[in-house]
Design an enzyme around this catalytic site. Structure first.
Site, PDB file in Angstrom:
ATOM      1  N   ARG A   1       0.795  -1.234   0.086  1.00  0.00           N
ATOM      2  CA  ARG A   1       0.127   0.120  -0.017  1.00  0.00           C
ATOM      3  C   ARG A   1       0.883   1.219   0.151  1.00  0.00           C
ATOM      4  NH1 ARG A   1      -4.775  -0.080   4.399  1.00  0.00           N
ATOM      5  NH2 ARG A   1      -5.279   1.951   3.183  1.00  0.00           N
TER       6      ARG A   1
ATOM      7  N   CYS B   1      -1.326   5.609   9.248  1.00  0.00           N
ATOM      8  CA  CYS B   1      -1.463   4.251   8.637  1.00  0.00           C
ATOM      9  C   CYS B   1      -2.641   4.500   7.699  1.00  0.00           C
ATOM     10  CB  CYS B   1      -1.887   3.115   9.684  1.00  0.00           C
ATOM     11  SG  CYS B   1      -3.157   3.660  10.657  1.00  0.00           S
TER      12      CYS B   1
END
Length: 276
Positions: free
Chosen positions: A172, A229
């Site tokens: 990611r 995150c």
């Protein structure tokens, strides 16, 4: 920051047992409360991460899990039975990746005696209870500001002048996949530091020596450190791991979900730390 299962069992049998919070949550699994009812540590109260550990402003640039309103957090903590004179232990079934959100929020709000059960539910060898738990209401008084936070502008600046860690999975960070947020990639200048690497194969935190080596390799030293995150959940786990080393890291609560929702924010891809 941590308590192991044996230590927790002793405390639960002692004169000042901790309040237990069951924070089972995982992206894509809405059955946390059902999992709790099927079996939880004795006396553990279920905490719903989506509704009790997050606010919902309706503004995408605030992220998927904005910080809850302080009055709402205090009301929830009192429903959980949290008291000013009792410790709190939070756990989940994913190595603390969700429970760390409760750990961070309560510490941010001024309750200093909050720990994570190292290894979570899998580490507990004692009996389990089933059904719902409704404790006596608590009396805790919460006030924010006891742990550092970053907004998007501050996160961008820290990526230039200090160290901003991206706690998501490496793919990611690199922008190869993005399952939930509007754009793929990372904050320019951020360093990839997947939260899962804080844990060993048994789901417990790695020994302090290993964590120290890991973070030193990522550049943690004298400079200011921040963490983000996807939506400010697993980044709290990274903050907890750093706290175990005596490093006071700031959390970017909006994280990538907030950053990627703002079309004016630049996005970097690939494996290298780029300039912001």
């Amino acid at each position: 920051m941590l308590v192991d299962a044996d230590g927790l069992a002793e405390e639960l049998a002692g004169p000042r047992p901790p309040v237990l919070l069951d924070v089972r949550w995982a992206l894509g699994d809405p059955r946390g409360r059902e999992h709790h009812r099927e079996g939880h540590l004795p006396g553990a109260v279920y905490v719903d991460l989506d509704t009790e550990l997050a606010g919902h402003t309706g503004n995408p640039t605030d992220g998927r899990h904005p910080l809850p309103d302080l009055a709402d957090l205090q009301a929830a903590a009192r429903r959980w039975g949290v008291r000013a004179d009792r410790p709190v232990v939070a756990y989940d079934a994913s190595g603390g990746l969700a429970a760390a959100r409760a750990w961070w929020l309560l510490r941010w709000a001024g309750h200093t005696d909050v720990r994570l059960l190292d290894g979570g539910l899998a580490a507990w060898a004692g009996p389990l209870e089933t059904g719902d738990v409704h404790p006596e209401p608590g009396d805790v008084v919460l006030e924010g500001g006891h742990l550092p936070v970053l907004d998007a502008d501050e996160a961008a600046e820290l990526a230039r002048t200090g160290l901003l860690l991206d706690a998501r999975a490496a793919e990611r960070y690199r922008g190869e996949v993005e399952p939930v947020d509007p754009r793929a990639g990372h904050v320019p200048g951020a360093v990839s530091a997947p939260t899962g690497d804080n844990l060993g194969p048994d789901g417990r935190f790695r020994p302090t020596t290993e964590l120290r080596e890991r973070f030193a390799g990522l550049g943690v030293g004298e400079e200011t450190v921040g963490v983000y995150c996807g939506s400010g959940v697993t980044a709290a786990h990274q903050v907890a791991a750093l706290a175990a080393l005596g490093v006071r890291a700031a959390l970017f609560p909006g994280s990538w979900s907030a950053w990627s929702s703002d079309p004016d924010r630049p996005v970097a891809t690939g494996a290298e730390r780029g300039g912001a």
